[in-house]
Write a protein that holds these residues in place. Structure first.
Motif, PDB file in Angstrom:
ATOM      1  N   PRO A  25       0.829  -1.209   0.000  1.00  0.00           N
ATOM      2  CA  PRO A  25       0.000   0.000   0.000  1.00  0.00           C
ATOM      3  C   PRO A  25       0.864   1.260   0.000  1.00  0.00           C
ATOM      4  O   PRO A  25       1.964   1.251   0.549  1.00  0.00           O
ATOM      5  CB  PRO A  25      -0.773  -0.103   1.317  1.00  0.00           C
ATOM      6  CG  PRO A  25      -0.520  -1.455   1.858  1.00  0.00           C
ATOM      7  CD  PRO A  25       0.700  -1.998   1.226  1.00  0.00           C
ATOM      8  N   GLY A  52      -1.998   7.545  -4.877  1.00  0.00           N
ATOM      9  CA  GLY A  52      -2.801   6.320  -4.723  1.00  0.00           C
ATOM     10  C   GLY A  52      -4.078   6.580  -3.939  1.00  0.00           C
ATOM     11  O   GLY A  52      -4.652   5.669  -3.351  1.00  0.00           O
ATOM     12  N   GLU A  90     -10.825   3.437 -12.758  1.00  0.00           N
ATOM     13  CA  GLU A  90     -10.011   2.812 -11.697  1.00  0.00           C
ATOM     14  C   GLU A  90     -10.891   1.969 -10.772  1.00  0.00           C
ATOM     15  O   GLU A  90     -10.556   0.842 -10.438  1.00  0.00           O
ATOM     16  CB  GLU A  90      -9.334   3.890 -10.832  1.00  0.00           C
ATOM     17  CG  GLU A  90      -8.216   4.625 -11.518  1.00  0.00           C
ATOM     18  CD  GLU A  90      -6.834   4.071 -11.203  1.00  0.00           C
ATOM     19  OE1 GLU A  90      -6.538   3.815 -10.015  1.00  0.00           O
ATOM     20  OE2 GLU A  90      -6.053   3.890 -12.143  1.00  0.00           O
ATOM     21  N   ASP A 309       0.119   8.835 -16.012  1.00  0.00           N
ATOM     22  CA  ASP A 309       1.056   8.372 -14.986  1.00  0.00           C
ATOM     23  C   ASP A 309       2.526   8.456 -15.347  1.00  0.00           C
ATOM     24  O   ASP A 309       3.358   8.666 -14.495  1.00  0.00           O
ATOM     25  CB  ASP A 309       0.748   6.911 -14.644  1.00  0.00           C
ATOM     26  CG  ASP A 309      -0.271   6.849 -13.535  1.00  0.00           C
ATOM     27  OD1 ASP A 309      -0.462   7.886 -12.888  1.00  0.00           O
ATOM     28  OD2 ASP A 309      -0.860   5.777 -13.343  1.00  0.00           O
TER      29      ASP A 309
HETATM   30  P1  AMP Z   1      -4.095   8.141  -7.803  1.00  0.00           P
HETATM   31  O1  AMP Z   1      -3.388   8.965  -6.758  1.00  0.00           O
HETATM   32  O2  AMP Z   1      -5.281   7.457  -7.253  1.00  0.00           O
HETATM   33  O3  AMP Z   1      -4.410   8.974  -9.018  1.00  0.00           O
HETATM   34  O4  AMP Z   1      -3.114   6.943  -8.261  1.00  0.00           O
HETATM   35  C1  AMP Z   1      -2.003   7.109  -9.078  1.00  0.00           C
HETATM   36  C2  AMP Z   1      -1.579   5.812  -9.768  1.00  0.00           C
HETATM   37  O5  AMP Z   1      -0.946   4.950  -8.829  1.00  0.00           O
HETATM   38  C3  AMP Z   1      -2.722   5.010 -10.384  1.00  0.00           C
HETATM   39  O6  AMP Z   1      -2.342   4.646 -11.698  1.00  0.00           O
HETATM   40  C4  AMP Z   1      -2.836   3.761  -9.549  1.00  0.00           C
HETATM   41  O7  AMP Z   1      -3.244   2.664 -10.325  1.00  0.00           O
HETATM   42  C5  AMP Z   1      -1.433   3.611  -8.997  1.00  0.00           C
HETATM   43  N1  AMP Z   1      -1.422   2.989  -7.656  1.00  0.00           N
HETATM   44  C6  AMP Z   1      -2.350   3.142  -6.682  1.00  0.00           C
HETATM   45  N2  AMP Z   1      -2.010   2.421  -5.596  1.00  0.00           N
HETATM   46  C7  AMP Z   1      -0.848   1.806  -5.875  1.00  0.00           C
HETATM   47  C8  AMP Z   1       0.009   0.919  -5.136  1.00  0.00           C
HETATM   48  N3  AMP Z   1      -0.267   0.549  -3.899  1.00  0.00           N
HETATM   49  N4  AMP Z   1       1.131   0.474  -5.749  1.00  0.00           N
HETATM   50  C9  AMP Z   1       1.422   0.862  -7.021  1.00  0.00           C
HETATM   51  N5  AMP Z   1       0.664   1.697  -7.771  1.00  0.00           N
HETATM   52  C10 AMP Z   1      -0.461   2.172  -7.201  1.00  0.00           C
END
Ligand code: AMP
Length: 556
Positions: A25, A52, A90, A309
């Protein structure tokens, strides 16, 4: 090490985690998920996009809703259509192993009835932009009176965009008993007001954005004179051949000018600003995501909600007034554990802002010197060599190899390479004054393109195409031409004779580009409509009325 299992996620969600390859996480997930799974509480989390956070509220919401009930139980409000679609996407991925969970996006600029029909079929989770949601509540097309969870995502952006009244109004249609989860990158007074007014003793979580931005993002700056900005940008792009990034400008006009110059110099660039229609915006973003565009030139407002990303660079063509905005800009790179670079072009008079940024980020920004023309050329040659080494061998040419080898027998390998280099970089000017990073081989290629364009106006050399987009999509001939040439990765004059009608348009290219044009639009969807491009029949003179009728019945 904390695992998603130890945070309390159920088997279905753990399956998604495994499929997605999330190893552990992120900080916001570690802090937020256990609270939201276990407690019926309000929560305020200070976390930037890219940390994330979607999964931080998405997993608990998906786990807590009752999939057997069809009524709407979770509402997620987001500032832009772009972000709204992204969250829906997502959440769909996170919840893929859950049965009977429907997540529906509602946002402006798309057919309201279609969205209403999806809601009618049962949507336990609704992801919405405030304006469209308010409209649908008023028309009784959506019912949020029984929701248990309400997320305000990017709350600071929503308030910046003037959604305060809409949010206030929307919340009056929700039950008092719900849990509210607010996510924001910053905590300006307006966001605190929302938290105080509409939330009940929220638990507050802060994610260490300062550290993570310092860790993943390399902040660099170049001191330049104002008139050297463009040359500096070109030098940076030339030196970083794999660069995939966003260039931030302060005004719409500037974004357009920079994009135009880059396109003229042979780069795949496009501007995105407030004057583009939602359709045009979507198409630019689609091309950018698919990396048909290498550089997106954006204003801060237009860049809201852009969530790509793997940006390698964020470039500050000019610095913003607010240091906070710089943090937002640079936070678009170096995401999801990847490394990113944030580059600033700063004038001497603006250098004090560098100190302010350093204080804010608690990290030192690296001052770099502009590369010399020699260095730019060295970098370009390295890239060219890599490209040549990776050219796939076309096996059906094999039989002709002896012929070519014998023709070159007289010439040594060294001379041959020198000849190839001379051709590739024929106009690269090593004189610092002449070069000023502003001219290289590409621009001269463009010039020759232009010359050859004049020749292809002969009817037998050109193809005329029909495309089912037109004035109804807010295109004029200039904007359609810009779109086509950047989408097709063609030179400034490779697309010509663009005629825009109400529902469709025509354009011409050299017949060499026929396959490219016919294949490129295969998977392009605009406003739920498949973009269709056809070759017009040879010899027939174009009659707008006749074509209009024929195409109208087919495409409307
Ligand atoms: P967000 O801040 O929700 O926009 O997430 C950014 C990116 O990080 C998204 O592409 C997610 O799929 C990815 N992501 C979210 N959680 C994780 C995690 N625990 N490990 C790796 N990638 C992640």
């Amino acid at each position: 090490m904390t695992t998603f299992k130890s945070l309390g996620l159920n088997t279905e969600l753990l399956k998604a985690v495994e499929k997605l390859g999330f190893e552990s996480p992120t900080e916001v997930q570690e802090k937020v998920i256990p609270i939201l799974l276990e407690q019926d509480t309000d929560l305020v989390a200070l976390a930037q996009t890219g940390t994330g956070k979607t999964a931080a509220f998405g997993f608990p919401m998906l786990q807590r809703i009752d999939a057997k009930q069809r009524m709407t139980q979770g509402l997620i409000l987001a500032p832009t259509r772009e972000l709204c679609l992204q969250i829906t996407n997502e959440m769909g991925i996170y919840g893929q192993a859950l049965k009977n969970v429907n997540i529906v996006a509602i946002y402006g600029g798309a057919n309201i009835q279609e969205q209403a029909n999806k809601i009618k079929r049962g949507a336990q989770i609704v992801v919405a932009t405030p304006g469209r949601l308010k409209d649908m509540i008023r028309r009784r097309l959506v019912d949020i009176s029984a929701i248990q969870y309400c997320v305000l995502d990017e709350a600071d952006e929503m308030l910046n965009m003037g959604f305060y009244e809409d949010i206030k109004d929307i919340l009056t249609h929700t039950p008092k008993s719900k849990s509210s989860w607010l996510f924001s990158a910053t905590m300006p007074p307006e966001v605190s007001t929302i938290a105080k007014k509409f939330m009940n003793k929220p638990i507050e979580i802060t994610v260490g954005t300062k550290n993570s931005s310092a860790k993943n993002i390399d902040h660099q700056y170049f001191t330049v004179a104002a008139r050297e900005r463009y040359s500096a940008l070109r030098a940076v792009v030339s030196m970083n051949t794999d660069l995939f990034g966003v260039v931030f400008c302060r005004t719409k006009i500037e974004t357009q000018k920079v994009a135009e110059k880059l396109i003229q110099d042979g780069y795949k660039a496009a501007a995105i600003h407030g004057d583009l229609s939602q359709n045009q915006r979507d198409i630019v973003m689609q091309s950018f995501r698919k990396k048909r565009i290498q550089l997106l030139i954006a204003t801060d407002v237009a860049a809201r909600g852009i969530d790509v990303d793997d940006l390698t660079h964020v470039i500050n063509y000019q610095l913003p007034d607010e240091i906070e905005t710089y943090t937002h800009r640079s936070g678009r790179t170096g995401r999801a554990g990847k490394l990113g670079t944030s580059i600033i072009f700063v004038t001497k008079s603006d250098r004090r802002k560098i100190k302010l940024i350093e204080n804010k980020l608690q990290t030192k920004l690296k001052e770099l010197q502009m590369p010399s023309p020699e260095e730019v050329l060295t970098s370009k040659i390295t890239h060219w060599v890599d490209q040549v080494k990776n050219i796939p061998i076309k096996s059906d040419l094999h039989n002709h190899l002896p012929q070519a080898i014998s023709a070159f027998e007289e010439i040594s390998k060294e001379t041959l390479i020198e000849m190839m280099l001379s051709k590739e970089f024929k106009s690269f000017d090593l004189q610092p004054k002449a070069l000023e990073f502003g001219r290289d081989d590409r621009s001269s290629d463009r010039r020759s393109d232009r010359r050859s364009d004049r020749k292809i106006n002969a009817p037998q050399d050109k193809d005329r195409f029909f495309i089912n987009v037109g004035a109804r999509d807010q295109y004029e001939w200039t904007t359609l031409k810009d779109f086509l040439r950047s989408f097709l990765k063609l030179g400034p004059d490779d697309v010509f004779q663009v005629e825009v009608m109400k529902n469709f348009s025509f354009f011409s290219t050299h017949k060499d580009h026929r396959d490219l044009v016919l294949k490129s639009f295969d998977d392009l969807i605009m406003d739920d409509r498949k973009v269709n491009v056809e070759l017009t029949k040879k010899g027939k003179t174009f009659s707008p009325k006749k074509n209009f009728k024929k195409k109208k019945s087919k495409f409307n």
